[in-house]
Motif scaffolding. Structure first.
Motif, PDB file in Angstrom:
ATOM      1  N   LEU A  32       0.821  -1.205   0.000  1.00 59.45           N
ATOM      2  CA  LEU A  32       0.000   0.000   0.000  1.00 59.45           C
ATOM      3  C   LEU A  32       0.861   1.264   0.000  1.00 59.45           C
ATOM      4  N   PHE A  33       1.874   1.296   0.841  1.00 58.25           N
ATOM      5  CA  PHE A  33       2.714   2.483   0.948  1.00 58.25           C
ATOM      6  C   PHE A  33       3.825   2.516  -0.105  1.00 58.25           C
ATOM      7  N   GLY A  34       4.087   1.395  -0.777  1.00 52.49           N
ATOM      8  CA  GLY A  34       5.068   1.375  -1.857  1.00 52.49           C
ATOM      9  C   GLY A  34       6.510   1.271  -1.412  1.00 52.49           C
ATOM     10  N   TYR A  35       6.737   0.828  -0.188  1.00 48.57           N
ATOM     11  CA  TYR A  35       8.094   0.682   0.334  1.00 48.57           C
ATOM     12  C   TYR A  35       8.389  -0.775   0.640  1.00 48.57           C
ATOM     13  N   GLU A  80      -4.809  11.131   7.238  1.00 49.79           N
ATOM     14  CA  GLU A  80      -4.193  11.057   5.920  1.00 49.79           C
ATOM     15  C   GLU A  80      -2.770  10.540   6.067  1.00 49.79           C
ATOM     16  N   ASN A  81      -2.408   9.630   5.198  1.00 50.18           N
ATOM     17  CA  ASN A  81      -1.049   9.111   5.128  1.00 50.18           C
ATOM     18  C   ASN A  81      -0.535   9.342   3.721  1.00 50.18           C
ATOM     19  N   ILE A  82       0.754   9.089   3.522  1.00 50.78           N
ATOM     20  CA  ILE A  82       1.372   9.348   2.224  1.00 50.78           C
ATOM     21  C   ILE A  82       2.112   8.106   1.752  1.00 50.78           C
ATOM     22  N   THR A  83       2.009   7.817   0.470  1.00 51.99           N
ATOM     23  CA  THR A  83       2.732   6.678  -0.093  1.00 51.99           C
ATOM     24  C   THR A  83       4.082   7.148  -0.629  1.00 51.99           C
ATOM     25  N   ARG A  84       4.897   6.209  -0.982  1.00 49.27           N
ATOM     26  CA  ARG A  84       6.237   6.533  -1.491  1.00 49.27           C
ATOM     27  C   ARG A  84       6.181   7.419  -2.730  1.00 49.27           C
ATOM     28  N   GLY A  86       3.935   9.635  -3.352  1.00 47.80           N
ATOM     29  CA  GLY A  86       3.270  10.900  -3.057  1.00 47.80           C
ATOM     30  C   GLY A  86       1.755  10.850  -3.055  1.00 47.80           C
ATOM     31  N   ARG A  87       1.190   9.680  -3.320  1.00 45.01           N
ATOM     32  CA  ARG A  87      -0.269   9.544  -3.296  1.00 45.01           C
ATOM     33  C   ARG A  87      -0.750   9.629  -1.846  1.00 45.01           C
ATOM     34  N   ARG A  88      -1.848  10.341  -1.649  1.00 45.30           N
ATOM     35  CA  ARG A  88      -2.407  10.489  -0.308  1.00 45.30           C
ATOM     36  C   ARG A  88      -3.504   9.448  -0.105  1.00 45.30           C
ATOM     37  N   ASP A 114      -7.428   0.807   4.771  1.00 48.59           N
ATOM     38  CA  ASP A 114      -7.463   1.876   3.765  1.00 48.59           C
ATOM     39  C   ASP A 114      -8.905   2.330   3.579  1.00 48.59           C
ATOM     40  N   MET A 115      -9.170   3.595   3.898  1.00 48.43           N
ATOM     41  CA  MET A 115     -10.511   4.169   3.804  1.00 48.43           C
ATOM     42  C   MET A 115     -10.609   5.163   2.636  1.00 48.43           C
ATOM     43  N   THR A 116      -9.596   5.208   1.796  1.00 51.12           N
ATOM     44  CA  THR A 116      -9.495   6.220   0.755  1.00 51.12           C
ATOM     45  C   THR A 116     -10.711   6.227  -0.161  1.00 51.12           C
ATOM     46  N   GLU A 117     -11.171   5.073  -0.567  1.00 45.21           N
ATOM     47  CA  GLU A 117     -12.311   4.983  -1.494  1.00 45.21           C
ATOM     48  C   GLU A 117     -13.614   5.458  -0.876  1.00 45.21           C
ATOM     49  N   ARG A 118     -13.675   5.405   0.433  1.00 39.56           N
ATOM     50  CA  ARG A 118     -14.888   5.816   1.134  1.00 39.56           C
ATOM     51  C   ARG A 118     -14.968   7.318   1.084  1.00 39.56           C
TER      52      ARG A 118
END
Length: 118
Positions: A32-35, A80-84, A86-88, A114-118
């Motif tokens: 999810l975070f890309g790391y 809010e969190n951030i992915t590698r 830069g996506r929030r 992950d609640m982003t879609e909500r």
């Protein structure tokens, strides 16, 4: 069996120490975070998967500090969190303090969805 369950769950399992450094993250969290895990372990939560201020101006650095000092007050929170790249993403977190975790030292266990879609 436990490791397989944690790695294959569609939830983030994040362990971090009381200084704010990442101890471990499961495979779903890595994806999810890309790391890759080795790029997160030992790094601070703040500045990797959490920015100091979110896109709406909320002070996430203060929130992380408060979670470290008083995890029971933040047993459930969404931020809010951030992915590698830069996506929030918005994550609903369940936080718990563990007296004797990694190396018998206190730590925090944060389980996120992950609640982003909500």
């Amino acid at each position: 069996m436990y490791r397989k369950l944690v790695d294959e769950a569609n939830s983030i399992f994040l362990r971090w120490d009381v200084d704010g450094n990442i101890i471990s993250i499961n495979r779903y969290g890595e994806e999810l975070f890309g790391y890759p895990k080795q790029h997160l372990v030992g790094k601070p939560v703040l500045g990797t998967i959490v920015e100091e201020v979110d896109s709406e101006g909320y002070d996430l650095a203060a929130m992380i500090e408060d979670i470290r000092r008083n995890p029971d007050a933040h047993a459930n929170n969404e931020n809010e969190n951030i992915t590698r790249d830069g996506r929030r993403v918005w994550i609903g977190w369940r936080n718990a303090y563990i007296d004797a975790g990694h190396d018998d030292k206190p730590e925090l266990l944060s389980i996120g969805v992950d609640m982003t879609e909500r």
